[in-house]
Scaffold this motif. Sequence first.
Motif, PDB file in Angstrom:
ATOM      1  N   UNK A   1       0.826  -1.175   0.000  1.00  0.00           N
ATOM      2  CA  UNK A   1       0.000   0.000   0.000  1.00  0.00           C
ATOM      3  C   UNK A   1       0.879   1.250   0.000  1.00  0.00           C
ATOM      4  N   UNK A   2       0.524   2.200  -0.845  1.00  0.00           N
ATOM      5  CA  UNK A   2       1.199   3.487  -0.880  1.00  0.00           C
ATOM      6  C   UNK A   2       0.374   4.479  -0.070  1.00  0.00           C
ATOM      7  N   UNK A   3       1.009   5.138   0.859  1.00  0.00           N
ATOM      8  CA  UNK A   3       0.339   6.132   1.683  1.00  0.00           C
ATOM      9  C   UNK A   3       1.061   7.467   1.591  1.00  0.00           C
ATOM     10  N   UNK A   4       0.290   8.531   1.482  1.00  0.00           N
ATOM     11  CA  UNK A   4       0.805   9.885   1.502  1.00  0.00           C
ATOM     12  C   UNK A   4       0.252  10.589   2.734  1.00  0.00           C
ATOM     13  N   UNK A   5       1.111  11.236   3.485  1.00  0.00           N
ATOM     14  CA  UNK A   5       0.705  11.922   4.700  1.00  0.00           C
ATOM     15  C   UNK A   5       1.154  13.367   4.626  1.00  0.00           C
ATOM     16  N   UNK A   6       0.174  14.287   4.624  1.00  0.00           N
ATOM     17  CA  UNK A   6       0.464  15.712   4.622  1.00  0.00           C
ATOM     18  C   UNK A   6       0.579  16.224   6.058  1.00  0.00           C
ATOM     19  N   UNK A   7       1.383  17.239   6.229  1.00  0.00           N
ATOM     20  CA  UNK A   7       1.505  17.894   7.520  1.00  0.00           C
ATOM     21  C   UNK A   7       1.905  19.350   7.295  1.00  0.00           C
ATOM     22  N   UNK A   8       1.820  20.141   8.341  1.00  0.00           N
ATOM     23  CA  UNK A   8       2.246  21.524   8.278  1.00  0.00           C
ATOM     24  C   UNK A   8       1.122  22.534   8.226  1.00  0.00           C
ATOM     25  N   UNK A   9      -0.114  22.070   8.095  1.00  0.00           N
ATOM     26  CA  UNK A   9      -1.234  22.987   8.086  1.00  0.00           C
ATOM     27  C   UNK A   9      -1.493  23.561   9.465  1.00  0.00           C
ATOM     28  N   UNK A  10      -2.365  24.550   9.507  1.00  0.00           N
ATOM     29  CA  UNK A  10      -2.703  25.184  10.761  1.00  0.00           C
ATOM     30  C   UNK A  10      -3.365  26.521  10.546  1.00  0.00           C
ATOM     31  N   UNK A  11      -3.429  27.289  11.607  1.00  0.00           N
ATOM     32  CA  UNK A  11      -4.034  28.617  11.588  1.00  0.00           C
ATOM     33  C   UNK A  11      -2.941  29.664  11.465  1.00  0.00           C
ATOM     34  N   UNK A  26       5.478   3.057   1.764  1.00  0.00           N
ATOM     35  CA  UNK A  26       4.987   1.936   0.984  1.00  0.00           C
ATOM     36  C   UNK A  26       5.313   2.038  -0.496  1.00  0.00           C
ATOM     37  N   UNK A  27       6.100   3.001  -0.875  1.00  0.00           N
ATOM     38  CA  UNK A  27       6.499   3.220  -2.247  1.00  0.00           C
ATOM     39  C   UNK A  27       7.390   4.439  -2.333  1.00  0.00           C
ATOM     40  N   UNK A  28       7.905   4.700  -3.512  1.00  0.00           N
ATOM     41  CA  UNK A  28       8.773   5.855  -3.722  1.00  0.00           C
ATOM     42  C   UNK A  28       8.120   6.836  -4.687  1.00  0.00           C
ATOM     43  N   UNK A  29       8.455   8.105  -4.533  1.00  0.00           N
ATOM     44  CA  UNK A  29       7.927   9.155  -5.398  1.00  0.00           C
ATOM     45  C   UNK A  29       8.794   9.383  -6.627  1.00  0.00           C
ATOM     46  N   UNK A  30       9.973   8.801  -6.635  1.00  0.00           N
ATOM     47  CA  UNK A  30      10.881   8.979  -7.765  1.00  0.00           C
ATOM     48  C   UNK A  30      10.221   8.564  -9.072  1.00  0.00           C
ATOM     49  N   UNK A  31      10.430   9.340 -10.109  1.00  0.00           N
ATOM     50  CA  UNK A  31       9.946   9.103 -11.468  1.00  0.00           C
ATOM     51  C   UNK A  31       8.460   9.412 -11.654  1.00  0.00           C
ATOM     52  N   UNK A  32       7.840  10.017 -10.671  1.00  0.00           N
ATOM     53  CA  UNK A  32       6.441  10.423 -10.788  1.00  0.00           C
ATOM     54  C   UNK A  32       6.307  11.916 -10.558  1.00  0.00           C
ATOM     55  N   UNK A  95      -4.281  18.869  -0.303  1.00  0.00           N
ATOM     56  CA  UNK A  95      -3.968  17.468  -0.559  1.00  0.00           C
ATOM     57  C   UNK A  95      -2.771  17.351  -1.492  1.00  0.00           C
ATOM     58  N   UNK A  96      -1.916  16.377  -1.250  1.00  0.00           N
ATOM     59  CA  UNK A  96      -0.905  16.020  -2.233  1.00  0.00           C
ATOM     60  C   UNK A  96      -1.308  14.711  -2.898  1.00  0.00           C
ATOM     61  N   UNK A  97      -0.799  14.479  -4.110  1.00  0.00           N
ATOM     62  CA  UNK A  97      -1.186  13.306  -4.871  1.00  0.00           C
ATOM     63  C   UNK A  97      -0.120  12.967  -5.896  1.00  0.00           C
ATOM     64  N   UNK A  98      -0.111  11.707  -6.319  1.00  0.00           N
ATOM     65  CA  UNK A  98       0.822  11.206  -7.317  1.00  0.00           C
ATOM     66  C   UNK A  98       0.168  11.253  -8.687  1.00  0.00           C
ATOM     67  N   UNK A  99       0.821  11.901  -9.638  1.00  0.00           N
ATOM     68  CA  UNK A  99       0.314  11.971 -11.001  1.00  0.00           C
ATOM     69  C   UNK A  99       0.391  10.610 -11.675  1.00  0.00           C
ATOM     70  N   UNK A 100      -0.638  10.283 -12.470  1.00  0.00           N
ATOM     71  CA  UNK A 100      -0.707   8.984 -13.124  1.00  0.00           C
ATOM     72  C   UNK A 100      -0.980   9.119 -14.616  1.00  0.00           C
ATOM     73  N   UNK A 101      -0.563  10.203 -15.214  1.00  0.00           N
ATOM     74  CA  UNK A 101      -0.775  10.453 -16.628  1.00  0.00           C
ATOM     75  C   UNK A 101      -1.965  11.359 -16.863  1.00  0.00           C
ATOM     76  N   UNK A 109      -6.376  12.773 -12.969  1.00  0.00           N
ATOM     77  CA  UNK A 109      -5.083  12.322 -13.463  1.00  0.00           C
ATOM     78  C   UNK A 109      -4.145  11.891 -12.345  1.00  0.00           C
ATOM     79  N   UNK A 110      -4.630  11.849 -11.129  1.00  0.00           N
ATOM     80  CA  UNK A 110      -3.815  11.515  -9.968  1.00  0.00           C
ATOM     81  C   UNK A 110      -4.384  10.330  -9.202  1.00  0.00           C
ATOM     82  N   UNK A 111      -3.495   9.595  -8.584  1.00  0.00           N
ATOM     83  CA  UNK A 111      -3.897   8.548  -7.652  1.00  0.00           C
ATOM     84  C   UNK A 111      -3.039   8.665  -6.402  1.00  0.00           C
ATOM     85  N   UNK A 112      -3.293   7.843  -5.419  1.00  0.00           N
ATOM     86  CA  UNK A 112      -2.564   7.856  -4.153  1.00  0.00           C
ATOM     87  C   UNK A 112      -2.615   9.224  -3.489  1.00  0.00           C
TER      88      UNK A 112
END
Length: 123
Positions: A1-11, A26-32, A95-101, A109-112
Amino acid sequence: QVQLVESGGGLVQAGGSLRLSCVASGGTLSRYNMGWFRQAPGKAREFAAAITWSGGGTDYADSVKGRFTISRDNAKNTVYLQMNSLNPEDTAVYYCAVHNGGSIYSPRSYHYWGQGTQVTVSS
């Protein structure tokens, strides 16, 4: 499973800055290509910024151009969004996401996708 976790938000007050991070496991972002989107209550998810897999190319929505900077560190499997000169219209879940074409501007056009991080800008 590939998981993306965002942080740094706030008021933050208008005119202030925040730096968002997105860490993959659960995976690498390289090449995407990677993207950041945002969604305010009652509104559609909106493209904010994208970056190529090497980090050599970036693109931004007109609404954030000149204020936001997207970057990445593939060794750390992390993508960043530096947000400066924030205003109340920037209030949204980011949200962040991985481009899939396909179009980098379309959420289809994004997943994960990450779970999102709340950014609230007060006036």
